[in-house]
Write an enzyme that holds these catalytic residues in place. Structure first.
Site, PDB file in Angstrom:
ATOM      1  N   TYR A 177      40.707  48.149  31.729  1.00  0.00           N
ATOM      2  CA  TYR A 177      41.774  47.149  31.630  1.00  0.00           C
ATOM      3  C   TYR A 177      41.790  46.420  30.289  1.00  0.00           C
ATOM      4  O   TYR A 177      42.505  45.432  30.136  1.00  0.00           O
ATOM      5  CB  TYR A 177      41.655  46.136  32.775  1.00  0.00           C
ATOM      6  CG  TYR A 177      41.977  46.749  34.114  1.00  0.00           C
ATOM      7  CD1 TYR A 177      43.288  46.864  34.550  1.00  0.00           C
ATOM      8  CD2 TYR A 177      40.966  47.238  34.938  1.00  0.00           C
ATOM      9  CE1 TYR A 177      43.589  47.442  35.773  1.00  0.00           C
ATOM     10  CE2 TYR A 177      41.259  47.819  36.161  1.00  0.00           C
ATOM     11  CZ  TYR A 177      42.565  47.917  36.574  1.00  0.00           C
ATOM     12  OH  TYR A 177      42.857  48.485  37.783  1.00  0.00           O
ATOM     13  N   HIS A 212      46.238  40.668  31.670  1.00  0.00           N
ATOM     14  CA  HIS A 212      45.308  40.031  32.603  1.00  0.00           C
ATOM     15  C   HIS A 212      43.937  39.818  31.964  1.00  0.00           C
ATOM     16  O   HIS A 212      43.177  38.970  32.421  1.00  0.00           O
ATOM     17  CB  HIS A 212      45.188  40.893  33.859  1.00  0.00           C
ATOM     18  CG  HIS A 212      45.064  40.122  35.135  1.00  0.00           C
ATOM     19  ND1 HIS A 212      45.475  38.818  35.303  1.00  0.00           N
ATOM     20  CD2 HIS A 212      44.566  40.490  36.343  1.00  0.00           C
ATOM     21  CE1 HIS A 212      45.248  38.430  36.542  1.00  0.00           C
ATOM     22  NE2 HIS A 212      44.691  39.422  37.188  1.00  0.00           N
ATOM     23  N   TYR A 261      36.494  43.184  39.326  1.00  0.00           N
ATOM     24  CA  TYR A 261      37.851  42.664  39.292  1.00  0.00           C
ATOM     25  C   TYR A 261      37.844  41.139  39.235  1.00  0.00           C
ATOM     26  O   TYR A 261      37.019  40.483  39.860  1.00  0.00           O
ATOM     27  CB  TYR A 261      38.655  43.178  40.487  1.00  0.00           C
ATOM     28  CG  TYR A 261      38.932  44.649  40.347  1.00  0.00           C
ATOM     29  CD1 TYR A 261      39.951  45.092  39.515  1.00  0.00           C
ATOM     30  CD2 TYR A 261      38.130  45.585  40.981  1.00  0.00           C
ATOM     31  CE1 TYR A 261      40.180  46.443  39.338  1.00  0.00           C
ATOM     32  CE2 TYR A 261      38.355  46.942  40.806  1.00  0.00           C
ATOM     33  CZ  TYR A 261      39.375  47.361  39.985  1.00  0.00           C
ATOM     34  OH  TYR A 261      39.593  48.697  39.795  1.00  0.00           O
ATOM     35  N   ASN A 312      39.635  38.892  40.511  1.00  0.00           N
ATOM     36  CA  ASN A 312      39.802  38.184  41.778  1.00  0.00           C
ATOM     37  C   ASN A 312      38.507  38.076  42.572  1.00  0.00           C
ATOM     38  O   ASN A 312      38.442  37.338  43.545  1.00  0.00           O
ATOM     39  CB  ASN A 312      40.865  38.873  42.630  1.00  0.00           C
ATOM     40  CG  ASN A 312      42.212  38.899  41.950  1.00  0.00           C
ATOM     41  OD1 ASN A 312      42.394  38.333  40.879  1.00  0.00           O
ATOM     42  ND2 ASN A 312      43.164  39.567  42.565  1.00  0.00           N
ATOM     43  N   ASN A 355      44.154  33.819  41.109  1.00  0.00           N
ATOM     44  CA  ASN A 355      43.141  34.333  42.027  1.00  0.00           C
ATOM     45  C   ASN A 355      41.740  34.391  41.428  1.00  0.00           C
ATOM     46  O   ASN A 355      40.755  34.247  42.149  1.00  0.00           O
ATOM     47  CB  ASN A 355      43.555  35.698  42.565  1.00  0.00           C
ATOM     48  CG  ASN A 355      44.719  35.587  43.521  1.00  0.00           C
ATOM     49  OD1 ASN A 355      44.838  34.617  44.261  1.00  0.00           O
ATOM     50  ND2 ASN A 355      45.602  36.572  43.499  1.00  0.00           N
TER      51      ASN A 355
END
EC number: 3.1.1.29
Length: 190
Positions: free
Chosen positions: A19, A24, A72, A74, A121
């Site tokens: 990513y 993000h 991740y 979150n 989140n």
């Protein structure tokens, strides 16, 4: 600040390299830019023990930089909060660097520990896992919403935040967001 104090800068994002370069992960990108300002660019990150390689750190006398880049966003709270517990003996000022949809690209907001997480989140995970016992300021790096879209549809938002930063956005982050983030951070710790 006097006495036994420490600045703990935590950048949150999704697993890299998968990513890297996405909106993000702008919190991790900004963390790297600020690391240079702090004079820590020559140091190598080390994995934090007992985090399964999901959190890495660099530290000097008064500053610790944490990268939550192995899981991740979150779900980042569980591992990051284990690390934060190690700094309870210090007068630690925690600052979490994250992406922010409600702030335009190029803009930065440093919000006090008592402020809203704005539905983010990653911040929710940190708040939940810390049980609210570790106050953290939020350094929101604006990514804005998709041009022409005001949608809050989860699929649309996900597509936007997981999309790659454009060359123009990267330039804006470097020339506008980074200096603004540095000013906000230095004011916060002085």
């Amino acid at each position: 600040m006097s006495g036994k104090w420490r600045l703990v800068l935590t950048g949150i994002g999704n697993p890299e390299p998968q990513y890297a370069g996405t909106r993000h992960n702008v919190g991790l990108y900004m963390l790297e830019l600020l690391r240079k300002r702090l004079g820590l660019q020559g140091r190598t990150y080390s994995p934090v023990p007992n985090t399964g390689g999901k959190v890495h750190y660099i530290e000097d006398e008064h500053c610790t930089i944490l990268r939550s880049d192995g899981q991740y966003m979150n779900l980042s709270g569980e591992q990051v909060c284990k690390v934060w517990a190690r700094y309870a003996k210090y007068q630690a000022r925690h600052v979490v660097i994250h992406d922010e949809l409600s702030v335009a690209c190029g803009k930065v907001q440093l919000r006090a520990p008592s402020t809203s997480i704005r539905g983010h989140n990653g911040l929710r995970s940190l708040l939940k896992c810390s049980g609210g016992r570790v106050p953290f300021a939020k350094l929101a790096i604006g990514i804005g919403r998709e041009p022409g879209s005001r949608s809050r549809d989860p699929a649309s938002v996900s597509r936007w935040v997981l999309g790659a930063l454009t060359p123009q956005e990267l330039q804006t982050l470097l020339t506008q967001s980074e200096p603004a983030a540095w000013r906000a951070l230095t004011q916060y710790i002085s």
